[in-house]
Design an enzyme around this catalytic site. Sequence first.
Site, PDB file in Angstrom:
ATOM      1  N   HIS A 120       0.829  -1.214   0.000  1.00 34.66           N
ATOM      2  CA  HIS A 120       0.000   0.000   0.000  1.00 34.66           C
ATOM      3  C   HIS A 120       0.861   1.260   0.000  1.00 34.66           C
ATOM      4  CE1 HIS A 120       0.733   0.918   4.290  1.00 34.66           C
ATOM      5  NE2 HIS A 120       0.573  -0.370   4.535  1.00 34.66           N
ATOM      6  N   CYS A 165       2.920  -4.934   6.729  1.00 36.88           N
ATOM      7  CA  CYS A 165       2.615  -4.601   5.338  1.00 36.88           C
ATOM      8  C   CYS A 165       3.848  -4.061   4.611  1.00 36.88           C
ATOM      9  CB  CYS A 165       1.488  -3.570   5.274  1.00 36.88           C
ATOM     10  SG  CYS A 165      -0.131  -4.259   5.693  1.00 36.88           S
TER      11      CYS A 165
END
Length: 247
Positions: free
Chosen positions: A118, A134
Amino acid sequence: MLLKKLVFTLGLLLLSSCLMVKPADAAEKEAIIINKSNNQLAFYENGKLQKVFPVATGRTRSLTPEGKFSLVNKVKNRPWYKEGIPGGDPRNPLGARWLGIKVPGDWGHTSGNMYGVHGTNQPSSIGTYVSSGCIRMYNKDVIWLYDRADKNIPVYITSSSSSFTALAQKYGVGANKAVAGNEFFNETLRYGSKGDSVAILQRKLNIKADGMFGPQTLRAVKKYQTSKGLVADGIVGPKTRKALFSK
């Protein structure tokens, strides 16, 4: 009647064989490879390395899982549900795009809602080990990737000193031919070194890429180091690599 049944059966077999081939073909030609050892992400499309991006990964090695996973969902301006921050808000730590990865095993079947690649509202964190698991990218980079990466392609995450060319060969990704200027290596090279990383270095220096760090490569490295104001010792360490791969 028998002839019609035979034709129908043959048609079903042909259709099923086509459906079986397509996913494997897509998996072979398109993939994302993330190397935590140098915090780099490579995107392969049509069997070729298209771009390499800097990323941020987990604070500890275990936080960002390693293995072969799948890209299972894509979301523009995903909200930060934990703090109730809407998508597109400058305070949103997920940035402009979310590419969710399905990670099985100890982390549970998340359908791509827990782990993902992301964007970020903290661009200074890129290149560091800071996330809760992440993979962060600059917003402009994740938008580029979002527009090109298809759902269900493989995502390989590893910690390795190997080049992306070597990793692609290991995973069986595409034609293993890189777009010029997008290969990367993370090891120190010197006179006598051999292998894929030396060939990448030689291509960066525009000399014959035979994978052997010999006299010609040594001269080319020293000349390059001198042109960049570096110590001309002929050793390709962190400072010389940074100069070679800086944009």
